[in-house]
Design a protein around this motif. Structure first.
Motif, PDB file in Angstrom:
ATOM      1  N   TRP A  13       0.804  -1.226   0.000  1.00 42.03           N
ATOM      2  CA  TRP A  13       0.000   0.000   0.000  1.00 42.03           C
ATOM      3  C   TRP A  13       0.837   1.276   0.000  1.00 42.03           C
ATOM      4  N   LEU A  14       2.056   1.226   0.524  1.00 40.82           N
ATOM      5  CA  LEU A  14       2.874   2.435   0.602  1.00 40.82           C
ATOM      6  C   LEU A  14       3.959   2.485  -0.474  1.00 40.82           C
ATOM      7  N   LEU A 183     -13.816   3.618  -0.646  1.00 38.85           N
ATOM      8  CA  LEU A 183     -12.545   2.941  -0.871  1.00 38.85           C
ATOM      9  C   LEU A 183     -11.407   3.882  -0.498  1.00 38.85           C
ATOM     10  N   VAL A 184     -10.397   3.339   0.195  1.00 41.91           N
ATOM     11  CA  VAL A 184      -9.247   4.134   0.629  1.00 41.91           C
ATOM     12  C   VAL A 184      -7.973   3.316   0.513  1.00 41.91           C
ATOM     13  N   ASN A 185      -6.845   4.007   0.666  1.00 41.97           N
ATOM     14  CA  ASN A 185      -5.577   3.347   0.930  1.00 41.97           C
ATOM     15  C   ASN A 185      -5.495   3.212   2.449  1.00 41.97           C
ATOM     16  N   PRO A 186      -5.660   2.002   3.000  1.00 39.82           N
ATOM     17  CA  PRO A 186      -5.791   1.864   4.456  1.00 39.82           C
ATOM     18  C   PRO A 186      -4.530   2.229   5.225  1.00 39.82           C
ATOM     19  N   ALA A 187      -3.364   2.000   4.625  1.00 50.23           N
ATOM     20  CA  ALA A 187      -2.118   2.345   5.320  1.00 50.23           C
ATOM     21  C   ALA A 187      -1.988   3.854   5.470  1.00 50.23           C
ATOM     22  N   LEU A 188      -2.361   4.602   4.435  1.00 52.00           N
ATOM     23  CA  LEU A 188      -2.316   6.061   4.530  1.00 52.00           C
ATOM     24  C   LEU A 188      -3.369   6.583   5.500  1.00 52.00           C
ATOM     25  N   LEU A 189      -4.546   5.946   5.527  1.00 54.44           N
ATOM     26  CA  LEU A 189      -5.595   6.387   6.445  1.00 54.44           C
ATOM     27  C   LEU A 189      -5.173   6.198   7.894  1.00 54.44           C
ATOM     28  N   ILE A 190      -4.709   5.008   8.259  1.00 51.60           N
ATOM     29  CA  ILE A 190      -4.364   4.763   9.662  1.00 51.60           C
ATOM     30  C   ILE A 190      -3.133   5.566  10.061  1.00 51.60           C
TER      31      ILE A 190
END
Length: 435
Positions: A13-14, A183-190
């Motif tokens: 994700w990153l 829908l999101v990029n979960p690593a960027l969100l957290i």
């Protein structure tokens, strides 16, 4: 603590983004008003809400690794506003309404934080396709349609031709599209949620909780420090039982995801012009979750195994990667040269009856776990409501949270291992046509 989360793989994700902020490890003994163990969606939501309610309090958050490389940053990035499965009885529909209210409250809370703090996470209200591969399985979709109608939810029923235009493949026979998914990029969100905590919250990375002493409040020990506090909140999901023996109501399951590099213009030309999208399978165990991301990548999540001790090996990841390659060639034969740049695992916490493990454990300990999927929105609101509950703050959603019931007790290993493997084999057999 005998077991710590360990994934012998790297999330993708990153890979197209800069490194998020790093927080230091705890290297001293400190005092706090609360200590939170786990910097996932529930832990961070609890800490944030508690800090807002009690601005004079000091809250310490311990994370075994980093927020963005934990299970919260390794999921598929679906923020879901509807339950995956809805029963037909009055009690099941009542519970589905409670879940819907909670999920949508969690989604709204996250949207507010993303906007307030300008968290760049690819937030997109794209909706979700719930897809069926094989003909002859219409009963599942018909039941879901009827349930959505009873809940007055909008949906579209799509056939193979319509899906080919939307998804670029004829692999799927039918699908239900519902608009209430982000829908999101979960690593960027957290990572963004971790970086924007209130000033009275201290976050410590690479500081796994190894043991808890319950004498005079709690003392949580890490490898190089400790936190003394009157009370603690466990946001460690299925590994919570290793910090408090006897807390055996959750089991850890590992799921695997693979991500392609961004498609080239030539590869994109073999597909219809598509907006980014996400789909879930009618059988969550045998089927596959797919996404086409805004940066032109395909993600596949498929293959579920027990991870009762929190560890996933490189060999297990290799096997999942092979399965993902085989499936991708079936779904997109026109892209047979496309490979995956990353394959990784993440864990979810499941309970025997689908209810969460949420609330007060003893005078010093609270927990919010047992997400059973849909973890981003569900665990966000579960953590926030637990903070209200812990300090006696009135919130009308507390009744909805408590209406979900309590997780049933689970047997110890090896009985649990045998039962879980048996259940997985049954689901794979029932869903064999969906692979």
């Amino acid at each position: 603590m005998h077991h710590l989360p360990l994934n012998q793989n790297i999330s993708g994700w990153l890979s197209q983004h800069p490194q998020p902020p790093i927080f230091p490890a705890l290297t001293a003994t400190i005092d706090a008003d609360w200590v939170v163990i786990g910097a996932g969606y529930a832990g961070l939501a609890f800490a944030r809400r508690l800090a807002q309610l009690k601005p004079a309090w000091k809250i310490a958050v311990l994370e075994a690794g980093t927020a963005y490389d934990s299970a919260s940053g390794r999921n598929s990035g679906f923020i879901i506003g509807l339950p995956h499965n809805i029963g037909s009885s009055t009690a099941e529909l009542k519970q589905a309404h409670a879940y819907r209210q909670l999920l949508q409250a969690g989604m709204q809370r996250l949207k507010g934080l993303v906007d307030e703090h300008r968290i760049e996470c690819g937030w997109e209200a794209a909706g979700k396709y719930h897809c069926q591969v094989a003909a002859g399985q219409e009963k599942i979709l018909r039941h879901y349609c009827a349930s959505l109608e009873q809940m007055a939810e909008d949906y579209q029923l799509l056939d193979s031709d319509a899906l080919q235009e939307k998804l670029g493949t004829r692999f799927y026979h039918k699908a239900i599209f519902t608009p209430d998914t982000v829908l999101v990029n979960p690593a960027l969100l957290i990572a963004g949620l971790a970086a924007t905590l209130p000033e009275n919250v201290s976050l410590w990375y690479h500081s796994p909780a190894l043991a808890i002493d319950y004498h005079q409040g709690v003392t949580v020990y890490t490898a190089t420090g400790a936190v003394r506090a009157p009370k603690a909140m466990l946001a460690t999901n299925a590994l919570s039982g290793h910090l408090l023996p006897g807390l055996r109501r959750q089991a850890a399951m590992a799921t695997f995801a693979s991500l392609t590099p961004p498609l080239t213009d030539r590869q994109l030309a073999r597909l219809p012009k598509m907006a980014s999208w996400g789909l879930t399978p009618v059988n969550a165990i045998a089927g596959a979750t797919l996404r086409f991301t805004e940066d032109r990548r395909f993600l596949i999540r498929q293959h579920v195994i027990p991870a009762l001790r929190g560890t996933v090996s490189a060999r297990q990841t290799q096997r999942a990667a092979r399965l993902h390659h085989q499936l991708f060639r079936k779904v997109y034969p026109q892209l047979e040269e496309v490979t995956f740049s990353h394959c990784w695992s993440g864990t979810i916490s499941v309970t025997r009856n689908g209810a969460p493990q949420w609330g007060k454990i003893n005078n010093a300990l609270y927990t919010a776990g047992g997400c059973n999927g849909a973890g981003i929105s569900k665990q966000t609101i579960a953590g926030e409501l637990l903070a209200d509950y812990a300090v006696g703050q009135d919130n009308p959603l507390l009744a909805e949270m408590q209406a979900l019931g309590k997780a049933n007790w689970l047997p110890p290993s090896p009985v649990l291992d045998i039962a879980i493997n048996g259940a997985l084999q049954k689901e794979r057999w029932l869903g064999k046509k969906e692979r």
